[in-house]
Design an enzyme around this catalytic site. Structure first.
Site, PDB file in Angstrom:
ATOM      1  N   GLY A  23      34.618  15.737  46.966  1.00  0.00           N
ATOM      2  CA  GLY A  23      35.261  16.152  45.727  1.00  0.00           C
ATOM      3  C   GLY A  23      36.632  16.720  45.990  1.00  0.00           C
ATOM      4  O   GLY A  23      36.931  17.147  47.103  1.00  0.00           O
ATOM      5  N   GLN A  48      44.054  21.615  44.552  1.00  0.00           N
ATOM      6  CA  GLN A  48      44.017  21.371  45.996  1.00  0.00           C
ATOM      7  C   GLN A  48      45.115  20.415  46.469  1.00  0.00           C
ATOM      8  O   GLN A  48      45.359  20.297  47.664  1.00  0.00           O
ATOM      9  CB  GLN A  48      42.651  20.791  46.410  1.00  0.00           C
ATOM     10  CG  GLN A  48      41.521  21.784  46.247  1.00  0.00           C
ATOM     11  CD  GLN A  48      40.226  21.196  46.757  1.00  0.00           C
ATOM     12  OE1 GLN A  48      39.538  20.490  46.045  1.00  0.00           O
ATOM     13  NE2 GLN A  48      39.909  21.470  48.017  1.00  0.00           N
ATOM     14  N   CYS A 104      34.827  23.029  52.400  1.00  0.00           N
ATOM     15  CA  CYS A 104      35.898  22.796  51.433  1.00  0.00           C
ATOM     16  C   CYS A 104      37.118  22.267  52.175  1.00  0.00           C
ATOM     17  O   CYS A 104      37.479  22.789  53.217  1.00  0.00           O
ATOM     18  CB  CYS A 104      36.226  24.120  50.740  1.00  0.00           C
ATOM     19  SG  CYS A 104      37.568  23.991  49.556  1.00  0.00           S
ATOM     20  N   LEU A 105      37.739  21.225  51.615  1.00  0.00           N
ATOM     21  CA  LEU A 105      38.908  20.634  52.271  1.00  0.00           C
ATOM     22  C   LEU A 105      40.064  21.626  52.372  1.00  0.00           C
ATOM     23  O   LEU A 105      40.938  21.471  53.216  1.00  0.00           O
ATOM     24  CB  LEU A 105      39.365  19.380  51.513  1.00  0.00           C
ATOM     25  CG  LEU A 105      38.373  18.199  51.534  1.00  0.00           C
ATOM     26  CD1 LEU A 105      38.858  17.078  50.626  1.00  0.00           C
ATOM     27  CD2 LEU A 105      38.159  17.694  52.955  1.00  0.00           C
ATOM     28  N   HIS A 148      31.452  23.511  42.433  1.00  0.00           N
ATOM     29  CA  HIS A 148      32.457  23.814  43.463  1.00  0.00           C
ATOM     30  C   HIS A 148      33.864  23.451  42.969  1.00  0.00           C
ATOM     31  O   HIS A 148      34.794  24.257  43.061  1.00  0.00           O
ATOM     32  CB  HIS A 148      32.103  23.031  44.734  1.00  0.00           C
ATOM     33  CG  HIS A 148      33.055  23.223  45.876  1.00  0.00           C
ATOM     34  ND1 HIS A 148      32.670  23.745  47.091  1.00  0.00           N
ATOM     35  CD2 HIS A 148      34.376  22.933  45.995  1.00  0.00           C
ATOM     36  CE1 HIS A 148      33.728  23.800  47.899  1.00  0.00           C
ATOM     37  NE2 HIS A 148      34.771  23.300  47.259  1.00  0.00           N
ATOM     38  N   GLU A 149      33.995  22.237  42.412  1.00  0.00           N
ATOM     39  CA  GLU A 149      35.328  21.783  41.976  1.00  0.00           C
ATOM     40  C   GLU A 149      35.791  22.536  40.728  1.00  0.00           C
ATOM     41  O   GLU A 149      36.977  22.845  40.592  1.00  0.00           O
ATOM     42  CB  GLU A 149      35.344  20.274  41.723  1.00  0.00           C
ATOM     43  CG  GLU A 149      34.978  19.393  42.933  1.00  0.00           C
ATOM     44  CD  GLU A 149      35.698  19.757  44.217  1.00  0.00           C
ATOM     45  OE1 GLU A 149      36.840  20.270  44.164  1.00  0.00           O
ATOM     46  OE2 GLU A 149      35.115  19.548  45.298  1.00  0.00           O
ATOM     47  N   HIS A 185      37.345  25.688  41.708  1.00  0.00           N
ATOM     48  CA  HIS A 185      38.746  25.522  42.132  1.00  0.00           C
ATOM     49  C   HIS A 185      39.694  25.631  40.934  1.00  0.00           C
ATOM     50  O   HIS A 185      40.790  26.169  41.055  1.00  0.00           O
ATOM     51  CB  HIS A 185      38.953  24.144  42.772  1.00  0.00           C
ATOM     52  CG  HIS A 185      38.640  24.099  44.244  1.00  0.00           C
ATOM     53  ND1 HIS A 185      39.298  24.872  45.169  1.00  0.00           N
ATOM     54  CD2 HIS A 185      37.754  23.350  44.946  1.00  0.00           C
ATOM     55  CE1 HIS A 185      38.823  24.614  46.377  1.00  0.00           C
ATOM     56  NE2 HIS A 185      37.881  23.691  46.276  1.00  0.00           N
TER      57      HIS A 185
HETATM   58 NI    NI Z   1      36.721  22.914  47.794  1.00  0.00          NI
END
Ligand code: NI
Length: 169
Positions: A46, A51, A94-95, A136-137, A140
């Protein structure tokens, strides 16, 4: 299509509350396509617009690499969690937080509403990894990171590591 630069902690854009998208334009669809390509290349399941440095309520998710059940690629504009139930705890990464993993408690089922890439209203009922990825997204988009949900000790160790690395570069 192009790969976008993924912003990592402590980039301030990750802490902003994203704005609602007011109009589905060609530029927005182009951004969605670039986000999908960036997510696959990372690779990740995701990606939320903040991000990639864009503070707008927009996310993409594809959990198929990690889940048996097949789900279509999801892009969601202005997503809202309408209902949540149950509790599940899974390890998440998480990226935007390289080399960080933490157990996170979330609802096990969610009902999310939003709009798709064409601006059509969509409703998603999710459990399993998709429910986790959606929460999660959407976090963000509110400026929240899984770092905030980790224990104070774990959080401070990670911050120390990141700031040390920042000074060394
Ligand atoms: Ni993340």
């Amino acid at each position: 299509m192009a790969l976008l630069r993924i912003r990592t902690y402590p980039d301030r854009v990750l802490r902003e509350k994203a704005r609602d998208v007011s109009n589905i334009t060609g530029d927005l669809q182009h951004l969605i396509d670039d986000m999908v390509e960036t997510m696959y290349a990372a690779p990740g399941v995701g990606l939320a617009a903040p991000q990639v440095g864009i503070s707008q309520n927009l996310l993409v998710i594809d959990v198929n690499s990690r889940e048996e059940k097949r789900h279509p690629l999801i892009s969601l504009v202005n997503p809202v969690i309408m209902a949540a139930e149950g509790i599940s705890e899974e390890e998440e990464g998480c990226l935007s937080l390289p080399d960080f993993k933490s157990m996170v408690e979330r609802a096990s089922r969610v009902f999310v509403k939003g709009f798709d890439r064409e601006g059509k209203p969509v409703e998603i009922e999710a459990d399993g990894l998709l429910a986790i990825a959606l929460q999660h997204e959407i976090d963000h988009l509110r400026g929240k990171l899984i770092l905030d949900k980790a224990s104070p000790l774990k959080r401070s160790l990670y911050k120390k590591r990141i700031f040390k690395k920042g000074r060394a570069e």
